[in-house]
Design a protein around this motif. Structure first.
Motif: not given
Ligand SMILES: [Zn+2]
Length: 267
Positions: A168, A173-174, A195, A254, A257
């Motif tokens: 991720e 991804r954040k 996350g 979530c 994100v």
């Protein structure tokens, strides 16, 4: 009821030779194991080139008075801080990590990585263990991937597969920031915090063709190569930036994100 020898023979049928592994285990899933977690850890060390497991310590986590926005944290809710346990290098792994990981950590020959929340412990994986930093908590897994390492899921599924967090991150991804209470009373910021993993089982069809599966006692043990897991996860997120998120409406990470993806798409 598998014993130490049965475990070794079973692990050897995976034909990973001397490859290092990152393992995740539910002892209970095996049914009864003669010798308990000690037998499992000894067999893992014997059967593989090196063994690493997460020994995370979420009990050190605290909420500061302020921090980054869209961080899936409510800075005004700090009432749980008084339950936080100051981090020490020899603190036990959270019970959530399981008795097998805690047994590995306690081995005299085991090394433990430096992170006050997201540590790993391992035997014969000193290079990987030494790679961790606060900013890059999953660097040990990348090191194992570079050594053609494998993931072992013993009686557990991809929702605990920590290596997906590395993918991720590599897929941009954040990430989040969390804080650990240190034994001098300071709060240590830990960026690069991942996350939520509760939607990770959705990766299973993508990696199934590369997954080896054996039965040990009552447990299904899955093995898959780290490099392929990382590549397939990155592909999936590249195609769909919302892939592998969970569907729980109240899941703050979530949601954060999704918000990050939405804002980036407008950017
Ligand atoms: Zn979630």
């Amino acid at each position: 009821m598998p014993n130490f020898n049965d475990l070794i023979v079973s692990f050897q049928t995976l034909e990973l030779q001397d490859k290092p592994v990152i393992a995740h285990a539910s002892l209970r899933a095996f049914g009864h194991v003669e010798g308990g977690p000690d037998a499992v850890v000894t067999a893992l060390i014997y059967a593989f080139g090196g063994v690493m497991m997460p020994t995370h310590t979420y009990k050190t986590m605290v909420t500061p008075e302020g921090g980054p926005a869209n961080n899936a944290i409510n800075y005004s809710r700090r009432e749980w801080n008084r339950h936080a346990v100051p981090y020490t290098k020899d603190m036990s792994a959270d019970s959530l990590m399981g008795s097998v990981a805690e047994n590995l950590r306690q081995r005299p020959e085991a090394k433990r990585s430096m992170h006050p929340i997201l540590s790993f412990a391992g035997v014969n994986v000193d290079d990987a263990i030494g790679k961790q930093t606060l900013e890059n908590p999953f660097a040990p897994i990348l090191n194992l991937a570079d050594q053609e390492g494998w993931v072992l899921l013993m009686g557990v599924d991809h929702t605990v597969n920590t290596s997906i967090h590395l993918a991720e991150r590599l897929a941009k991804r954040k990430q989040f920031t969390r804080w650990a209470l240190l034994d001098d009373g300071k709060q240590q910021a830990c960026p690069g915090f991942p996350g939520d993993s509760s939607g990770f089982q959705a990766i299973e069809p993508d990696v199934r063709p590369y997954t080896r599966s054996i039965q040990v006692g009552e447990a299904t043990v899955l093995a898959l190569p780290l490099r392929i897991l990382i590549a397939k996860t990155m592909d999936r997120i590249k195609k769909d930036p919302l892939a592998l998120l969970c569907q729980q409406a109240e899941c703050e990470r979530c949601m954060a994100v999704r918000e990050h993806v939405r804002v980036r798409a407008q950017g």
